[in-house]
Each structure stands twice: as structure tokens, then as C-alpha cells.
Design an enzyme around this catalytic site. Structure first.
Site, mmCIF file in Angstrom:
data_model
loop_
_atom_site.group_PDB
_atom_site.id
_atom_site.type_symbol
_atom_site.label_atom_id
_atom_site.label_comp_id
_atom_site.label_asym_id
_atom_site.label_seq_id
_atom_site.Cartn_x
_atom_site.Cartn_y
_atom_site.Cartn_z
ATOM 1 N N THR A 135 0.816 -1.219 0.000
ATOM 2 C CA THR A 135 0.000 0.000 0.000
ATOM 3 C C THR A 135 0.846 1.265 0.000
ATOM 4 O O THR A 135 2.061 1.221 0.196
ATOM 5 C CB THR A 135 -0.918 0.049 1.244
ATOM 6 N N CYS A 136 0.169 2.386 -0.170
ATOM 7 C CA CYS A 136 0.842 3.686 -0.212
ATOM 8 C C CYS A 136 1.013 4.294 1.167
ATOM 9 O O CYS A 136 1.155 5.514 1.286
ATOM 10 C CB CYS A 136 0.048 4.644 -1.086
ATOM 11 N N ASP A 137 0.951 3.483 2.203
ATOM 12 C CA ASP A 137 1.101 3.998 3.561
ATOM 13 C C ASP A 137 2.499 3.674 4.084
ATOM 14 O O ASP A 137 2.940 2.524 4.007
ATOM 15 C CB ASP A 137 0.039 3.370 4.464
ATOM 16 N N GLY A 138 3.180 4.693 4.602
ATOM 17 C CA GLY A 138 4.544 4.501 5.105
ATOM 18 C C GLY A 138 4.627 3.554 6.285
ATOM 19 O O GLY A 138 5.698 3.013 6.593
ATOM 20 N N ASN A 198 -6.519 1.488 -0.620
ATOM 21 C CA ASN A 198 -5.820 1.523 -1.918
ATOM 22 C C ASN A 198 -6.538 0.688 -2.975
ATOM 23 O O ASN A 198 -5.953 0.328 -3.997
ATOM 24 C CB ASN A 198 -4.387 1.018 -1.801
#
Ligand SMILES: *Cc1c(COP(=O)(O)O)cnc(C)c1O
Length: 384
Positions: free
Chosen positions: A331-334, A374
Site C-alpha cells: 500500500t501507499c502507507d509509510g 488503496n
């Protein structure tokens, strides 16, 4: 790896990411625990994996259930459990959940404060209630302290008040923390509960139950004690504190019952090298190999938070040369990083497009999966 799951994956090649659970393995663990603790009644902690095939198999084996919500109570009833075999074990319950459960015949509820006791007295009059004690969670990889349980002194007052409110304060509970690897933690907790138990019995309360909670570990990357070692420690402590007058004893295993029955199959989305913070972008010595999977923190692997639960990972190149890796989700989460500091090593040949398996993912994975973050579909589940 579980041979039944291995052949399912080889024959069916299901789309990834997916969780495959061997329900026979669930049965095996249930029977193993039953044999190790023959005097204890097993209340399976539904939250660990509430899938219908799991619940149905456990109903067939005569298991009781620890539910955390009205929805979990409903799932147990739907699987064929009798309402008398269900404990509403969450100390934090909506009034509507208490009302629905009570109307459905559930008559066993946990509490740890005056406010919840008041709710139970009004909405579940006469029910059997048990008070959760706060105990040490040292030795647990996934602690459950702070948020639940109360002191011995407060529990004593609560139990007496419960009787005055017309409830049946029949027992005490605790939870030593999930993935507990120290058998002594049960002995210490039993000692604490037994002291209060004896005190309350002397005060004239009809107290007759001790709930030892869950916590029994699954083997992940590291070895854990055998279930027999926990059973021996528990038996020793119960005899020491209660002699022959053993109270009704309950255990609420979740992870131990379903953990090693599940395998996640996942695709490697990307293998790349990322520079260490502060290094020049093309300095290979100062870079780390990153493996990105199609499942991560938000796809169900929530217990990798703090790198607490360390799953074993199988690859098609096992046996070949290994190198250090950081492992992350898609996903685009850090925050979607599984392991950066736990010294994971994977084969140097591992490439994108290949499949890997995460072992012992039967507990606390399917339900921790986010729904559409996402755009990724929820984790597919296969019960075989
Ligand atoms: C989560 C939970 C369990 C199960 O714990 P495991 O560590 O999975 O065995 C048992 N009882 C209660 C009250 C729980 O919240």
C-alpha cells in the site's frame, strides 16, 4: 509446511493474497489442549478466527466460545453453538449488545468496572458475571494489559456489589497477554486470583469459577514451550492454591487453536534496493534490499506492528544463498512495513512475480484485514 495446505496451493494455485486454513489442524490443536488440561473447559476466543468452518468444527468437538461482541455471539449461534456455551468476554459492551445476547440466552458476562456492572445489572438481570483482574503481561509478544482488568482490591468490592445488584458473581478471570512464552506468568496470575477467590468465598460469596484466559503461543520464527509445559505449570499452581477443592476452570485459547492451521500465500510485487538514509543513491554498500509483498500491515498482518509477531516465510528458493531484507506491504502507507529491524534474511534469487508463503497465519489475520484501502480486495480465505 502443512502438507494438506501445500498440495491445495500447488493444485489450485489460488489468487493471492489468500489465507488457507486446514480445519483438521484446528481440531488437532483443540484435542491437544483438551488432553493437556482435562479439567478445564475450553472457550475458544472467536476473535482469533471467526470463520464458519472453524466454529462449526469446534461446535462438533464440544467447545464453548468466548465472544467479544453481539456479532461474534451471532456467529457462534449460527455455527450451531448453544447459547449456554457462549461467554460474552469483552469487558466493554454496548447496551444493545448486552440486550441482544441476553435475549438470545447468553448468561455469562465479563466486567471490570462499576459502570459496566451497572449496565449488566439493568440489561442482563441475574446473569452470571465474572470480574477480570489486571495481571502482569511480561513474556507476552502481544500484551493485553492496561486497557482491561482491575486491581484485586477493586475486584473484591465489585464482586460484592455485583451480588447486591442481583447478579451472580460466580468467578474471576485474567489474561496473561497473547503469545505468552513464559509458563510462570500463569502461575503468578493464578496465585493472585486464588487469593481473592478464597477471600470472597470467606466473605460468603458463592464464587466457583476461575477463567485463565488465553495466551498459549503458536510457533512462529522462534521456538515456544510445548502446551504440556503450560499445563504442568497451571496444574501445579491450581493444586497449590486450591488443593482438592478445584473451582470450575475455564481457558480461552484463540491463537493456539487456529494459529498454525493457516498459511498466507502471497506474490512478491517488487524486489528493489533502497539507499540507507543519508547514503548516496547508487552506493550499493549503503543500500538495503526491499521485498514488497501483496499483503502487508493493512492486508491482515496487523500483528507485525512493532515487529511483534514474526512470521516464518517460505520461498521457492529455500536452501539457496540468503541475504538481509526489509519486508513491506503493497500500500501507499509509510507504516505498511512488516519487518525492518528483525534480521529477516531471504534468498538472493527471490524475484518479483514469485509466490511466498507466510506460515502460522491462521490467527488474527483474516479479521484484521482492511476492506478497500488503496482499492485492494479483502484477503481471500479458503477453509479446507
Ligand atoms: C483475545 C482474548 C483471548 C484469546 O487470546 P489468545 O492469546 O489468542 O489465546 C482470550 N480471552 C480474552 C478475554 C481475549 O480478549
Amino acid at each position: 509446511m502443512n502438507p494438506k495446505i501445500a498440495s491445495f496451493l500447488a493444485d489450485r494455485i489460488p489468487a493471492t493474497p489468500c489465507l488457507v486454513v486446514d480445519v483438521d489442524q484446528v481440531e488437532l490443536r483443540y484435542c491437544e489442549l483438551e488432553a493437556a488440561l482435562p479439567l478445564a473447559r475450553i472457550y475458544y476466543a472467536v476473535k482469533a478466527n471467526p470463520a464458519l468452518p472453524v466454529l462449526q468444527r469446534l461446535v462438533a468437538l464440544g467447545s464453548c466460545f468466548d465472544a467479544a461482541s453481539w456479532e461474534e455471539v451471532s456467529m457462534c449461534l449460527e455455527a450451531g453453538a448453544d447459547s449456554s456455551a457462549i461467554s460474552f468476554g469483552n469487558t466493554i459492551k454496548k447496551v444493545s449488545a448486552i440486550t441482544s445476547a441476553y435475549a438470545a440466552g447468553v448468561s455469562m458476562f465479563a466486567f471490570d468496572c462499576d459502570e459496566e456492572l451497572d449496565k449488566l445489572a439493568i440489561h442482563a438481570p441475574g446473569a452470571r458475571v465474572y470480574c477480570r483482574l489486571l495481571v502482569e503481561n511480561a513474556g507476552a509478544d502481544w500484551p493485553l494489559s492496561r486497557k482491561f482488568g482491575t486491581s484485586v482490591e477493586h475486584a473484591r468490592a465489585l464482586m460484592l456489589r455485583a451480588r447486591d445488584l442481583g447478579l451472580d458473581p460466580f468467578g474471576l478471570s485474567f489474561h496473561v497477554g497473547s503469545q505468552q512464552t513464559d509458563t510462570a506468568s500463569y502461575e503468578a496470575a493464578i496465585g493472585r486470583a486464588a487469593m481473592l477467590f478464597t477471600d470472597l468465598a470467606a466473605a460468603g460469596l458463592d464464587i466457583r469459577m476461575i477463567n485463565l484466559g488465553g495466551g498459549f503461543p503458536t510457533r512462529y520464527r522462534d521456538d515456544v514451550p510445548e502446551i504440556d509445559q503450560f499445563a504442568t505449570a497451571i496444574g501445579r499452581a491450581m493444586t497449590k492454591h486450591f488443593g482438592n477443592a478445584l473451582p470450575e476452570t475455564i481457558v480461552e485459547p484463540g491463537r493456539f487453536i487456529v494459529g498454525d492451521a493457516g498459511v498466507v500465500s502471497s506474490e512478491v510485487v517488487l524486489v528493489s534496493r533502497r539507499a540507507l538514509p543519508g547514503a548516496l543513491p547508487d552506493d550499493a554498500q549503503e543500500s538495503v534490499r526491499w521485498v514488497y509483498l501483496d499483503i502487508g500491515r493493512f492486508g491482515g498482518l496487523a500483528e507485525t506492528e512493532g515487529e511483534s509477531i514474526k512470521y516464518q516465510i517460505r520461498t521457492p528458493h529455500d536452501g539457496s544463498a540468503l541475504g538481509p531484507v526489509a519486508i513491506a506491504g503493497p500500500t501507499c502507507d509509510g507504516a505498511d512495513i512488516l519487518y525492518e529491524r528483525s534480521n529477516y534474511r531471504l534468498p538472493l534469487d527471490l524475484a518479483s512475480g514469485e509466490r511466498v508463503e507466510l506460515l502460522s497465519t491462521g490467527a488474527y489475520v483474516s479479521t484484521y484485514c482492511s476492506t478497500r484501502f488503496n482499492g485492494f480486495a479483502p484477503l481471500a480465505e479458503h477453509y479446507i
